[in-house]
Write an enzyme that holds these catalytic residues in place. Structure first.
Site, PDB file in Angstrom:
ATOM      1  N   ARG A 127       0.863  -1.175   0.000  1.00  0.00           N
ATOM      2  CA  ARG A 127       0.000   0.000   0.000  1.00  0.00           C
ATOM      3  C   ARG A 127       0.906   1.233   0.000  1.00  0.00           C
ATOM      4  O   ARG A 127       2.028   1.159   0.501  1.00  0.00           O
ATOM      5  CB  ARG A 127      -0.922   0.020   1.229  1.00  0.00           C
ATOM      6  CG  ARG A 127      -0.206   0.276   2.529  1.00  0.00           C
ATOM      7  CD  ARG A 127      -1.135   0.319   3.724  1.00  0.00           C
ATOM      8  NE  ARG A 127      -1.739  -0.966   3.996  1.00  0.00           N
ATOM      9  CZ  ARG A 127      -2.462  -1.225   5.090  1.00  0.00           C
ATOM     10  NH1 ARG A 127      -2.645  -0.267   6.004  1.00  0.00           N
ATOM     11  NH2 ARG A 127      -2.974  -2.423   5.278  1.00  0.00           N
ATOM     12  N   ASP A 137       1.375  -5.458   9.701  1.00  0.00           N
ATOM     13  CA  ASP A 137       0.403  -6.272  10.431  1.00  0.00           C
ATOM     14  C   ASP A 137      -0.705  -6.788   9.518  1.00  0.00           C
ATOM     15  O   ASP A 137      -1.321  -7.823   9.803  1.00  0.00           O
ATOM     16  CB  ASP A 137      -0.214  -5.448  11.574  1.00  0.00           C
ATOM     17  CG  ASP A 137       0.806  -5.099  12.642  1.00  0.00           C
ATOM     18  OD1 ASP A 137       1.848  -5.789  12.705  1.00  0.00           O
ATOM     19  OD2 ASP A 137       0.584  -4.132  13.390  1.00  0.00           O
ATOM     20  N   GLU A 138      -0.945  -6.069   8.415  1.00  0.00           N
ATOM     21  CA  GLU A 138      -2.002  -6.460   7.486  1.00  0.00           C
ATOM     22  C   GLU A 138      -1.421  -7.044   6.201  1.00  0.00           C
ATOM     23  O   GLU A 138      -2.070  -7.047   5.155  1.00  0.00           O
ATOM     24  CB  GLU A 138      -2.895  -5.259   7.194  1.00  0.00           C
ATOM     25  CG  GLU A 138      -3.591  -4.743   8.442  1.00  0.00           C
ATOM     26  CD  GLU A 138      -4.463  -3.515   8.169  1.00  0.00           C
ATOM     27  OE1 GLU A 138      -4.668  -3.191   6.990  1.00  0.00           O
ATOM     28  OE2 GLU A 138      -4.929  -2.899   9.139  1.00  0.00           O
ATOM     29  N   CYS A 139      -0.165  -7.537   6.309  1.00  0.00           N
ATOM     30  CA  CYS A 139       0.508  -8.276   5.218  1.00  0.00           C
ATOM     31  C   CYS A 139       0.885  -7.423   4.012  1.00  0.00           C
ATOM     32  O   CYS A 139       1.170  -7.970   2.936  1.00  0.00           O
ATOM     33  CB  CYS A 139      -0.332  -9.471   4.757  1.00  0.00           C
ATOM     34  SG  CYS A 139      -0.580 -10.698   6.060  1.00  0.00           S
TER      35      CYS A 139
END
Length: 453
Positions: free
Chosen positions: A338, A385-387
């Site tokens: 992201r 934490d959200e890969c």
């Protein structure tokens, strides 16, 4: 029936009935009589008060004493009568050694430190292992540089070997007349690491690593007397078929992909970066012709851009070095990367606050500059934490490319996390060694050791 005496006598710790039946245990009086007899046998005078080891070494030379030390062995453990005895021993604090503990013999001062025994053996072992590595260049490169070289690496060395035979020179010197030097892993093929000082592991990872070279880049060619250098670009350390890129460290951190093999780097240099003079113009033309004929005969395509185009489709962001970041990314689920919390322009403004700050003298200024940057770091950690592992690696590379040394300790955990999550542990070792001693300038030859942090 006469039973053999237990070696611990009246002080025996054993409580098992089977042991009592098998061994005799002399009383304290019998033990005292034995001690008195042994004392009567001891020689009188100065030696009588000395320890058994000192009496043993009396009259020995230090060399003989050293030999005694080498033969020194730990005494055998108490005999075990049966399984019940072992269970009983386990109940004691020292497992059967409460009353009698082993003591090392007293070492005379003139014998020297124990390192005198072991250091030469360790050094000999290191030297033997190093010599064996030097006999296998591929293994040496993998062991010291943590990467595997692509096929075109060996092909260029084969070409240089043939050209060296014609010019009566060494293979590594074929391009030096044109101002181009073969370095890094080519130094291994040239045998330059043989019979030299053995360095620490991190020193080899910094061999010809320029200031802005990320772990993904490995220098193999340099323009003499300049910051222009070419090398292999591997998005993953185990990729043995990477692209070739170049950078001019004197102009900044930006890299450019220029080909699919190292022969493209030679051609690019001859067309773009060589200093043409009336004295070398003919030599340049001859070298280009030789390269084209040799690669055609071997089926090696020059200036093939398909691999560069294929890689460009996998890039998730450009980063400050402009070569782009490639990480596993699922576009359907939008998983793996992201964007950073701030744009590149805003991030540069944040990092500009760190310019010329001495961390040890201006801690308050450093903390003020960290306030804005901390929000970007926190967001990158949340992405992990959200890969979305690529985000934290992009931030680490941007901090690295910005070039402020006072940010090294800030970027280290970002690099460690990013490369760890992406399963690229070799790059963790490379970036750590680089940041621990990040050198300016262009004199980066480990074998010359001119580098100053």
């Amino acid at each position: 029936m006469n039973k053999p005496d237990c070696k611990y006598g009246a002080d025996c710790y054993q409580k098992n009935p089977a042991h009592k039946e098998k061994y005799a245990h002399p009383s304290d009086n019998a033990k005292n009589e034995l001690k008195q007899e042994e004392k009567a046998d001891e020689p009188s005078g100065e030696g009588s008060s000395a320890s058994p080891q000192k009496r043993l070494w009396k009259g020995c030379t230090p060399a003989e004493q050293l030999e005694d030390l080498k033969r020194c062995k730990r005494p055998p453990t108490p005999e075990k009568d049966d399984n019940n005895v072992e269970e009983e021993d386990a109940k004691h604090e020292y497992h059967g050694m409460t009353r009698q503990r082993y003591r090392l013999p007293e070492v005379p001062v003139d014998v020297g430190m124990m390192s005198d025994l072991y250091d030469p053996q360790i050094e000999y072992s290191k030297r033997a292992e190093y010599k064996e590595l030097c006999e296998d260049p591929k293994n040496f490169i993998k062991h010291k540089f943590l990467v595997t070289m692509p096929p075109c690496f060996d092909s260029l060395w084969e070409f240089c070997t043939e050209e060296a035979g014609k010019a009566n020179c060494k293979p590594e010197s074929v391009f030096e007349g044109l101002g181009l030097r073969m370095v890094g892993p080519f130094d291994v093929l040239a045998g330059k690491f043989k019979n030299v000082t053995i360095h620490e592991p991190g020193d080899y990872l910094r061999h010809w690593r320029f200031y802005y070279d990320p772990p993904e880049f490995q220098t193999v060619l340099v323009k003499k007397g300049s910051g222009v250098h070419y090398g292999y670009w591997r998005d993953e350390p185990d990729n043995a078929d990477g692209l070739v890129a170049f950078n001019d460290v004197n102009k900044g951190c930006e890299f450019k992909m220029i080909g699919a093999n190292v022969f493209d780097a030679i051609v690019h240099y001859l067309e773009e970066h060589i200093s043409v003079t009336p004295f070398n113009k003919k030599q340049i033309g001859t070298m280009k012709k030789s390269l084209e004929e040799w690669t055609t005969a071997k089926g090696i395509p020059l200036k093939a851009s398909e691999k560069i185009k294929s890689r460009s489709k996998l890039i998730v962001c450009k980063t400050f070095h402009k070569a782009g970041l490639v990480v596993p990314y699922d576009r359907k689920q939008d998983l793996g990367y992201r964007p950073l919390l701030e744009s590149d322009a805003n991030l540069r403004k944040m990092l500009s606050k760190f310019n010329n700050i001495d961390f040890y003298k201006d801690k308050s200024k450093f903390q003020d500059a960290m306030r804005d940057l901390q929000a970007v770091i926190t967001a990158a950690n949340l992405a992990v934490d959200e890969c979305d592992f690529g985000t934290i690696l992009e931030l680490a590379l941007d901090l690295f490319c910005y070039g402020e040394k006072n940010l090294h300790e800030v970027m280290k955990p970002l690099f460690f996390t990013g490369y760890s999550m992406l399963k690229r542990p070799q790059y963790i070792a490379i970036i750590k060694s680089h940041l621990d001693n990040r050198c300016d300038g262009i004199d980066l030859d480990l074998l010359v050791k001119n580098c100053k942090p």
